[in-house]
Design a protein around this motif. Structure first.
Motif, PDB file in Angstrom:
ATOM      1  N   PRO A 143       0.837  -1.200   0.000  1.00  0.00           N
ATOM      2  CA  PRO A 143       0.000   0.000   0.000  1.00  0.00           C
ATOM      3  C   PRO A 143       0.872   1.250   0.000  1.00  0.00           C
ATOM      4  CG  PRO A 143       0.013  -1.006   2.179  1.00  0.00           C
ATOM      5  CD  PRO A 143       0.880  -1.868   1.302  1.00  0.00           C
ATOM      6  N   TYR A 144       0.513   2.209  -0.838  1.00  0.00           N
ATOM      7  CA  TYR A 144       1.375   3.384  -0.958  1.00  0.00           C
ATOM      8  C   TYR A 144       0.551   4.605  -1.313  1.00  0.00           C
ATOM      9  CZ  TYR A 144       0.908   2.791  -6.042  1.00  0.00           C
ATOM     10  OH  TYR A 144       0.405   2.679  -7.304  1.00  0.00           O
ATOM     11  N   ARG A 145       1.201   5.741  -1.212  1.00  0.00           N
ATOM     12  CA  ARG A 145       0.545   6.961  -1.674  1.00  0.00           C
ATOM     13  C   ARG A 145       1.493   7.752  -2.563  1.00  0.00           C
ATOM     14  NH1 ARG A 145       0.130  10.646   3.858  1.00  0.00           N
ATOM     15  NH2 ARG A 145       2.363  11.149   4.019  1.00  0.00           N
ATOM     16  N   VAL A 146       0.903   8.589  -3.397  1.00  0.00           N
ATOM     17  CA  VAL A 146       1.671   9.362  -4.366  1.00  0.00           C
ATOM     18  C   VAL A 146       1.648  10.824  -3.947  1.00  0.00           C
ATOM     19  CG1 VAL A 146       1.892   9.998  -6.804  1.00  0.00           C
ATOM     20  CG2 VAL A 146       0.948   7.759  -6.172  1.00  0.00           C
ATOM     21  N   LEU A 147       2.818  11.454  -3.965  1.00  0.00           N
ATOM     22  CA  LEU A 147       2.901  12.857  -3.596  1.00  0.00           C
ATOM     23  C   LEU A 147       3.438  13.684  -4.747  1.00  0.00           C
ATOM     24  CD1 LEU A 147       3.498  11.258  -0.768  1.00  0.00           C
ATOM     25  CD2 LEU A 147       4.114  13.539  -0.002  1.00  0.00           C
ATOM     26  N   MET A 148       2.780  14.777  -4.955  1.00  0.00           N
ATOM     27  CA  MET A 148       3.283  15.760  -5.904  1.00  0.00           C
ATOM     28  C   MET A 148       4.160  16.689  -5.071  1.00  0.00           C
ATOM     29  SD  MET A 148       1.957  16.831  -9.090  1.00  0.00           S
ATOM     30  CE  MET A 148       2.838  17.994 -10.109  1.00  0.00           C
ATOM     31  N   LYS A 149       5.449  16.686  -5.370  1.00  0.00           N
ATOM     32  CA  LYS A 149       6.350  17.488  -4.544  1.00  0.00           C
ATOM     33  C   LYS A 149       6.214  18.971  -4.880  1.00  0.00           C
ATOM     34  CE  LYS A 149      10.303  15.033  -5.031  1.00  0.00           C
ATOM     35  NZ  LYS A 149      11.690  14.653  -4.630  1.00  0.00           N
ATOM     36  N   CYS A 150       6.300  19.786  -3.836  1.00  0.00           N
ATOM     37  CA  CYS A 150       6.151  21.226  -4.026  1.00  0.00           C
ATOM     38  C   CYS A 150       7.491  21.862  -4.397  1.00  0.00           C
ATOM     39  CB  CYS A 150       5.565  21.878  -2.772  1.00  0.00           C
ATOM     40  SG  CYS A 150       6.730  21.996  -1.410  1.00  0.00           S
ATOM     41  N   THR A 151       7.448  23.109  -4.770  1.00  0.00           N
ATOM     42  CA  THR A 151       8.644  23.822  -5.255  1.00  0.00           C
ATOM     43  C   THR A 151       9.838  23.714  -4.309  1.00  0.00           C
ATOM     44  OG1 THR A 151       7.659  25.828  -4.341  1.00  0.00           O
ATOM     45  CG2 THR A 151       7.461  25.506  -6.721  1.00  0.00           C
ATOM     46  N   ALA A 152       9.557  23.697  -3.000  1.00  0.00           N
ATOM     47  CA  ALA A 152      10.664  23.672  -2.042  1.00  0.00           C
ATOM     48  C   ALA A 152      11.331  22.308  -1.994  1.00  0.00           C
ATOM     49  CB  ALA A 152      10.152  24.041  -0.651  1.00  0.00           C
ATOM     50  N   ASP A 153      10.645  21.278  -2.460  1.00  0.00           N
ATOM     51  CA  ASP A 153      11.136  19.915  -2.242  1.00  0.00           C
ATOM     52  C   ASP A 153      11.614  19.214  -3.507  1.00  0.00           C
ATOM     53  OD1 ASP A 153      11.703  17.902  -0.361  1.00  0.00           O
ATOM     54  OD2 ASP A 153       9.878  16.811  -0.863  1.00  0.00           O
ATOM     55  N   ILE A 154      11.321  19.756  -4.671  1.00  0.00           N
ATOM     56  CA  ILE A 154      11.651  19.003  -5.886  1.00  0.00           C
ATOM     57  C   ILE A 154      13.149  18.962  -6.181  1.00  0.00           C
ATOM     58  CG2 ILE A 154       9.445  19.180  -7.098  1.00  0.00           C
ATOM     59  CD1 ILE A 154      10.521  21.510  -8.679  1.00  0.00           C
ATOM     60  N   GLY A 155      13.891  19.886  -5.638  1.00  0.00           N
ATOM     61  CA  GLY A 155      15.330  19.847  -5.892  1.00  0.00           C
ATOM     62  C   GLY A 155      15.730  20.831  -6.973  1.00  0.00           C
ATOM     63  N   LYS A 156      16.958  21.278  -6.878  1.00  0.00           N
ATOM     64  CA  LYS A 156      17.426  22.366  -7.728  1.00  0.00           C
ATOM     65  C   LYS A 156      17.362  22.075  -9.221  1.00  0.00           C
ATOM     66  CE  LYS A 156      21.562  25.161  -8.287  1.00  0.00           C
ATOM     67  NZ  LYS A 156      22.831  24.493  -8.645  1.00  0.00           N
ATOM     68  N   PRO A 157      17.832  20.919  -9.690  1.00  0.00           N
ATOM     69  CA  PRO A 157      17.789  20.696 -11.142  1.00  0.00           C
ATOM     70  C   PRO A 157      16.424  20.229 -11.648  1.00  0.00           C
ATOM     71  CG  PRO A 157      18.937  18.890 -10.070  1.00  0.00           C
ATOM     72  CD  PRO A 157      18.555  19.850  -8.993  1.00  0.00           C
ATOM     73  N   ASN A 158      15.481  20.021 -10.722  1.00  0.00           N
ATOM     74  CA  ASN A 158      14.187  19.468 -11.127  1.00  0.00           C
ATOM     75  C   ASN A 158      13.217  20.502 -11.659  1.00  0.00           C
ATOM     76  OD1 ASN A 158      15.337  17.419  -9.387  1.00  0.00           O
ATOM     77  ND2 ASN A 158      13.319  16.466  -9.452  1.00  0.00           N
ATOM     78  N   ALA A 159      12.421  20.037 -12.645  1.00  0.00           N
ATOM     79  CA  ALA A 159      11.279  20.817 -13.089  1.00  0.00           C
ATOM     80  C   ALA A 159      10.011  20.278 -12.431  1.00  0.00           C
ATOM     81  CB  ALA A 159      11.139  20.741 -14.596  1.00  0.00           C
ATOM     82  N   ARG A 160      10.072  19.005 -12.080  1.00  0.00           N
ATOM     83  CA  ARG A 160       8.899  18.349 -11.487  1.00  0.00           C
ATOM     84  C   ARG A 160       9.405  17.164 -10.691  1.00  0.00           C
ATOM     85  NH1 ARG A 160       4.344  14.759 -12.783  1.00  0.00           N
ATOM     86  NH2 ARG A 160       2.361  15.891 -12.796  1.00  0.00           N
ATOM     87  N   GLY A 161       8.688  16.839  -9.624  1.00  0.00           N
ATOM     88  CA  GLY A 161       9.103  15.696  -8.826  1.00  0.00           C
ATOM     89  C   GLY A 161       7.929  15.004  -8.176  1.00  0.00           C
ATOM     90  N   ILE A 162       7.951  13.674  -8.255  1.00  0.00           N
ATOM     91  CA  ILE A 162       6.916  12.853  -7.631  1.00  0.00           C
ATOM     92  C   ILE A 162       7.597  11.951  -6.615  1.00  0.00           C
ATOM     93  CG2 ILE A 162       5.244  10.992  -8.044  1.00  0.00           C
ATOM     94  CD1 ILE A 162       4.336  13.620  -9.251  1.00  0.00           C
ATOM     95  N   ASP A 163       6.986  11.832  -5.444  1.00  0.00           N
ATOM     96  CA  ASP A 163       7.477  10.874  -4.451  1.00  0.00           C
ATOM     97  C   ASP A 163       6.425   9.808  -4.240  1.00  0.00           C
ATOM     98  OD1 ASP A 163       9.942  11.893  -3.904  1.00  0.00           O
ATOM     99  OD2 ASP A 163       9.450  12.671  -1.913  1.00  0.00           O
ATOM    100  N   MET A 164       6.887   8.632  -3.867  1.00  0.00           N
ATOM    101  CA  MET A 164       5.948   7.610  -3.416  1.00  0.00           C
ATOM    102  C   MET A 164       6.358   7.178  -2.040  1.00  0.00           C
ATOM    103  SD  MET A 164       4.958   5.594  -6.779  1.00  0.00           S
ATOM    104  CE  MET A 164       4.606   6.633  -8.198  1.00  0.00           C
ATOM    105  N   GLU A 165       5.356   7.016  -1.225  1.00  0.00           N
ATOM    106  CA  GLU A 165       5.598   6.593   0.151  1.00  0.00           C
ATOM    107  C   GLU A 165       4.821   5.328   0.416  1.00  0.00           C
ATOM    108  OE1 GLU A 165       6.314  11.034   2.106  1.00  0.00           O
ATOM    109  OE2 GLU A 165       4.422   9.999   2.501  1.00  0.00           O
TER     110      GLU A 165
END
Length: 434
Positions: free
Chosen positions: A328-350
Motif C-alpha cells: 500500500p502506498y501513496r503518491v505525492l506531488m512534490k512542491c517547489t521547495a522539495d523538488i530539488g534544484k535541477p528538477n522541473a517536477r518531482g513525484i514521491d511515493m511513500e
RNA sequence: GGAAGCGUGGCCGAGUGGUUGAAGGCGCACGACUCGAAAUCGUGUAGGCAGAAAUGUCUCGGAGGUUCGAAUCCUCUCGCUUCCGCCA
C-alpha cells in the motif's frame, strides 16, 4: 544550468521561481555580468580578427616587416589584457549562473517546506493484523537478519550487516525488477494500463556502473551539492556516488546521440553512499536511513518533446512495481521547495509501514528537462540535422533497503515470519514465507 | 606501481609552424536513376559563442607556455592502448 537566453528574457519569472524553490540567487548580477561578458567577447573577437588578418598577410611574404610585427605585438598585449578580464568575469558569471535552479512545471505546487507536498492518491488497502504489528527492526532482530552492533564496531553508526533470508529477499527483488524492466511485453503492458500515449516501448538496458565519480561530472550533474552529504576519496578528485543517477546521467557527457537511438533507458544497480549530514539522531533504528544502501535506479535520455511523457512513464513503472509487490502506498506531488534544484517536477511515493504506523518515502521520480544536459553537453542530432540538448529523467525502481522494510512490515505474521509476495516467490525457490 | 605509444569531426582516418575548421572514406540527409528497392551517380553534412542576418570568433583530450602566427614546438595534466609488476 539554466539557459542564459531564458534568463535574459524572463528575469522576473526566474527570480520568482528561484524564491519559490528556496534558492537565493542574484539574477540582476548574472545579467550584468552576462552583458559585460558579451561586450568583452565582441571586443576580443574583433582583435582576434585583426590578428588573423595580419597573420594571413604575413604568410605570403617570407620576411615580415618590422612594422607588422610591432602591430602584431600590440594586438597580442591588448588581447591578453581583455582575455584576463574576461576570465575573471566568466568565473563569477558561471558561479552565479550555476546557482539558479531549474524552472518548475506549471503543475508543481508552490510550497515552502516538504509539508506542503500534495498527496494525490492513496493506493492499496492498509493491512490489518489480529496482533500488534512489529516494526522491521524487531522482526529482523528476532530472525537474525540485521546486525547493526557489529557493523558499528567495524564501520560506525548507520551501517548494517544484512544476513540470511533477508539477503535472498533482496536478490529476489532485484532479479524480479531487472527481468520486468528489460522485457518489452512488460513495458508495453505498463504503458497500456497507465493509458499513456506516444511512449517508446524500448526496454531498459541493465547497467552495473562505477560507484565512484569525479568532481567535474558530479558537479555537471548538479548533484555534488550539498557536498557535506558526499563521501570524498582522500587525495583524489573522486567521490562515492550517492545514487546510480549520478553515474548514469553523466555517462554520455559530451556526446551527441542519433535521434533514431532515442530514448536511451538504463536500469542501474548501485550501492549508494550518503553521509546523511544534518540528520543527527533521526531514524536511528532499523535500516531506514543508512550511509550505504543498494538501489535500482532508472535513468533516461530523451528528446525534449518526449521527456514529460517519459517522466509520467517512470511514475507508472514505480506504481506497477509497488503494486506487483502488493504494497500500500501513496503518491505525492512534490512542491517547489522539495523538488530539488535541477528538477522541473518531482513525484514521491511513500509506502505504508504498519510497524511504524506511517508512510515513508521509498521512491522519487525526477524530471530535469535540459537543465543537467546543458552542462553535461549531452545532445541529440535530429533527423533534420539540428543538434539539441537532450532531456534527462531519473527515478527510483527500488531502494532495496527500504523496500525490504516495507515487505517485512506489511507481510509479517504473529510469529514474526514474513509472507512473500507472489511475484517474488519464483526467485526464492518457490517459498511462500521466510 | 614502472615503461612505451596514442588522443583530430557522428565514426574511421590524413595532416609536424602560415587560406587546415581540417584531405579521403564511412555514416547520414536530399536529389537523379528505378514500378519500388538495392547498387550507382550528384549535392550537402562538426560544435560552442556573438549577431536579425551577412559575418566574425573559438574549439583538433584538458590547462598553461613559446611565436607576429600553433592541430603541428615546449611544460604540466587527464584518458586510452600495449608490455612488466601485482591481483579478484
Amino acid at each position: 544550468m539554466l539557459d542564459i537566453n531564458y534568463i535574459r528574457e524572463n528575469p522576473d519569472r526566474v527570480k520568482e521561481f528561484s524564491r519559490q524553490k528556496g534558492y537565493a540567487v542574484d539574477v540582476d548580477n548574472v545579467l550584468r555580468l552576462d552583458e559585460r561578458r558579451r561586450s568583452l567577447t565582441a571586443a576580443i573577437d574583433k582583435l582576434r580578427e585583426q590578428r588573423n588578418d595580419l597573420a594571413r598577410q604575413m604568410k605570403s611574404s617570407s620576411k615580415p616587416s618590422a612594422d607588422t610585427v610591432t602591430t602584431g605585438k600590440r594586438i597580442k598585449s591588448e588581447l591578453a589584457k581583455l582575455e584576463e578580464e574576461l576570465s575573471y568575469i566568466d568565473t563569477d558569471y558561471t558561479f552565479l549562473l550555476k546557482q539558479i535552479p531549474n524552472t518548475p512545471t506549471d503543475d508543481t505546487p508552490v510550497g515552502e517546506t516538504e509539508d506542503e507536498n500534495i498527496v494525490t492518491e492513496e493506493i492499496g488497502d492498509l493491512p490489518e493484523f489480529a496482533f500488534d504489528p512489529k516494526n522491521h527492526w524487531e522482526i529482523a532482530a528476532a530472525r537474525g537478519w540485521i546486525d547493526k552492533e557489529r557493523a558499528a564496531k567495524v564501520a560506525g553508526s548507520r551501517f548494517a550487516y544484512l544476513m540470511g533470508d533477508l539477503v535472498k529477499l533482496q536478490m529476489a527483488v532485484m532479479q524480479f525488477t531487472i527481468n520486468a524492466l528489460t522485457d518489452e511485453e512488460t513495458i508495453k503492458s505498463i504503458i497500456k494500463s497507465a493509458k499513456l500515449t506516444n511512449i517508446s516501448t524500448k526496454p531498459f538496458t541493465p547497467v552495473l556502473p562505477p560507484f565512484m565519480i569525479k568532481t567535474d561530472p558530479y558537479d555537471a550533474m548538479d548533484r555534488l551539492q550539498p557536498s557535506e552529504d558526499r563521501y570524498k576519496i582522500e587525495g583524489d578528485e573522486l567521490w562515492l556516488q550517492g545514487s546510480a543517477e549520478h553515474v548514469l546521467g553523466s555517462m554520455h557527457a559530451d556526446e551527441i546521440f542519433a535521434e533514431a537511438d532515442m530514448p536511451i533507458r538504463y536500469l542501474g544497480y548501485a550501492t549508494s553512499f550518503r553521509k546523511e549530514a544534518g540528520t543527527y539522531g533521526k531514524d536511528m533504528e532499523g535500516i531506514l536511513r543508512m550511509h550505504q544502501f543498494d538501489k535500482l535506479e532508472m535513468e533516461s535520455f530523451t528528446t525534449a518533446e518526449s521527456s514529460l511523457g517519459e517522466h509520467l512513464f517512470f511514475v507508472a513503472i514505480q506504481r506497477y512495481l509497488l503494486e506487483q509487490l502488493e504494497l500500500p502506498y501513496r503518491v505525492l506531488m512534490k512542491c517547489t521547495a522539495d523538488i530539488g534544484k535541477p528538477n522541473a517536477r518531482g513525484i514521491d511515493m511513500e509506502v505504508w509501514l504498519p510497524g511504524q504506523g506511517k508512510y515513508r518515502e521509498t521512491h522519487t521520480a525526477d524530471y530535469m528537462t535540459d537543465y543537467q544536459a546543458r552542462r553535461l553537453k549531452t545532445r541529440v542530432r535530429r533527423a533534420s540535422g539540428a543538434v539539441e540538448l537532450i532531456h534527462t529523467n531519473d527515478a527510483t525502481a527500488f531502494a532495496l533497503g527500504r523496500i525490504l522494510i516495507a515487505i517485512i512490515e506489511n507481510n509479517q505474521t504473529a510469529d514474526m515470519r514474513v509472507n512473500i509476495p507472489a511475484v517474488l516467490q519464483p526467485y526464492l525457490g518457490g517459498k511462500t514465507q521466510i
